[in-house]
Write a protein that holds these residues in place. Sequence first.
Motif, mmCIF file in Angstrom:
data_model
loop_
_atom_site.group_PDB
_atom_site.id
_atom_site.type_symbol
_atom_site.label_atom_id
_atom_site.label_comp_id
_atom_site.label_asym_id
_atom_site.label_seq_id
_atom_site.Cartn_x
_atom_site.Cartn_y
_atom_site.Cartn_z
ATOM 1 N N LEU A 84 48.098 27.006 -14.319
ATOM 2 C CA LEU A 84 46.522 26.731 -13.577
ATOM 3 C C LEU A 84 45.647 26.220 -14.754
ATOM 4 O O LEU A 84 44.886 25.409 -14.769
ATOM 5 N N THR A 87 46.087 22.454 -15.529
ATOM 6 C CA THR A 87 46.028 21.664 -14.803
ATOM 7 C C THR A 87 44.705 21.670 -13.866
ATOM 8 O O THR A 87 43.915 22.528 -14.083
ATOM 9 N N GLU A 88 44.406 20.558 -13.523
ATOM 10 C CA GLU A 88 43.054 20.232 -12.669
ATOM 11 C C GLU A 88 43.505 20.056 -11.099
ATOM 12 O O GLU A 88 44.209 18.949 -10.898
ATOM 13 N N LEU A 89 43.383 20.949 -10.348
ATOM 14 C CA LEU A 89 43.914 20.959 -8.833
ATOM 15 C C LEU A 89 42.795 21.200 -8.014
ATOM 16 O O LEU A 89 43.195 21.026 -7.024
ATOM 17 N N ALA A 90 41.669 21.193 -8.689
ATOM 18 C CA ALA A 90 40.467 21.465 -7.459
ATOM 19 C C ALA A 90 40.495 20.155 -6.368
ATOM 20 O O ALA A 90 40.702 18.978 -6.709
ATOM 21 N N VAL A 117 45.540 31.863 -6.459
ATOM 22 C CA VAL A 117 45.500 30.352 -6.982
ATOM 23 C C VAL A 117 44.384 29.566 -6.614
ATOM 24 O O VAL A 117 43.805 28.692 -6.934
ATOM 25 N N LYS A 120 41.016 30.574 -7.978
ATOM 26 C CA LYS A 120 40.951 30.019 -9.703
ATOM 27 C C LYS A 120 41.012 28.547 -9.841
ATOM 28 O O LYS A 120 40.346 28.050 -10.652
ATOM 29 N N SER A 121 41.642 27.685 -8.952
ATOM 30 C CA SER A 121 41.907 26.417 -9.112
ATOM 31 C C SER A 121 40.971 25.510 -8.280
ATOM 32 O O SER A 121 40.813 24.281 -8.426
ATOM 33 N N ALA A 123 41.951 24.856 -5.301
ATOM 34 C CA ALA A 123 42.791 23.749 -4.584
ATOM 35 C C ALA A 123 42.813 24.336 -3.052
ATOM 36 O O ALA A 123 42.362 25.272 -2.608
#
Length: 207
Positions: A84, A87-90, A117, A120-121, A123
Motif C-alpha cells: 500500500l 502504490t497509489e490506489l485512491a 485496505v 488506508k488507500s 480504494a
Amino acid sequence: MVSIEPPNFADMRIGILGAGNMAAALGTHWVRAGHEVMVSGRDPGRARETAERIGGQAGDWAQAAQFGEVVLLAVLADGVPDVLAATELAGKVVIDCTNAVVQGRWTLATPAMAESVAAKSGARVVKAFNLCPDELWRQTPPPVAVPLCGDDPEAMDIVRGLVVDVGCVAVDGGGLERAALFEATAAVVIGLAVQGVEPRGILPVVG
Ligand SMILES: NC(=O)c1ccc[n+]([C@@H]2O[C@H](COP(=O)([O-])OP(=O)(O)OC[C@H]3O[C@@H](n4cnc5c(N)ncnc54)[C@H](OP(=O)(O)O)[C@@H]3O)[C@@H](O)[C@H]2O)c1
C-alpha cells in the motif's frame, strides 16, 4: 433526458499486486477472457516468470497499480502495508483476496483486512476470491460460487463481471463491513481443510 451508457467492462486493464498462486490462477482466466494483465511482485524475476506463463506483462508495484483499471491485491498479508505504501490506489477498484490467517492457530492477524485496505488507500475495495484455495481457482471453470462484498455499486458490477470471466457465478455478500466475516470464514475453512475436511462441503453451492 440524459441517457447513461451502460458500462463496458470488456477488455479491461487489470494490475495484479502479487506474483504467486492467486495471481497466476486468476490472471490466467482474465487473460483468456481478453483482459490485459500486469503482474507485480517483490521479486522482478518471479513477476516476469508469472506474467510470461499467463500471457501478461510484468511491472513493479507502482506500475501495476497505475496500469490497472482494476487491481487485484494478492500478496501475503504481512506484505500489505509495504505494498500500500508503494502504490497509489485512491479511487481504484481493488479486489482484495487476502487472508491474514495465523497458521496453526487459525485466527486472523488483521481482523478486518479489506476495510483496513479501503481506509488506508482510498480504494473502492471489493472482497472476493478469498474463500477457496488456488487449486480450485486454477480449474476451468472453478466449481464454486464466488461471494463478494463491497460498498461501491460500480466496483461491485465490475467485479461481478470479472467473476463471470473466471467462469463462476457471483453471489452478493453485502457491504464491505461484511468482509471481516469472509476473512473469518476463510480462517475457519483453512483450519478445517488442514484437518482433512473438504472445504466445499461447508460452503454454499449455487447450482
Ligand atoms: N493460495 C490460496 O489458496 C489462497 C486462496 C485464497 C486467498 N489467498 C490469499 O491470497 C494472497 C496471496 O496468496 P498466494 O497463495 O498467491 O501467495 P504466494 O503464492 O505466496 O504469493 C504471494 C505474493 O506476495 C508476495 N509477498 C509475500 N510476502 C511479502 C511481503 N512481506 N511484502 C511484499 N510482498 C510479499 C510474494 O512475493 P515473493 O515471491 O517475493 O515471496 C508473492 O508475490 C494471500 O493473502 C492469501 O492469504 C490465497
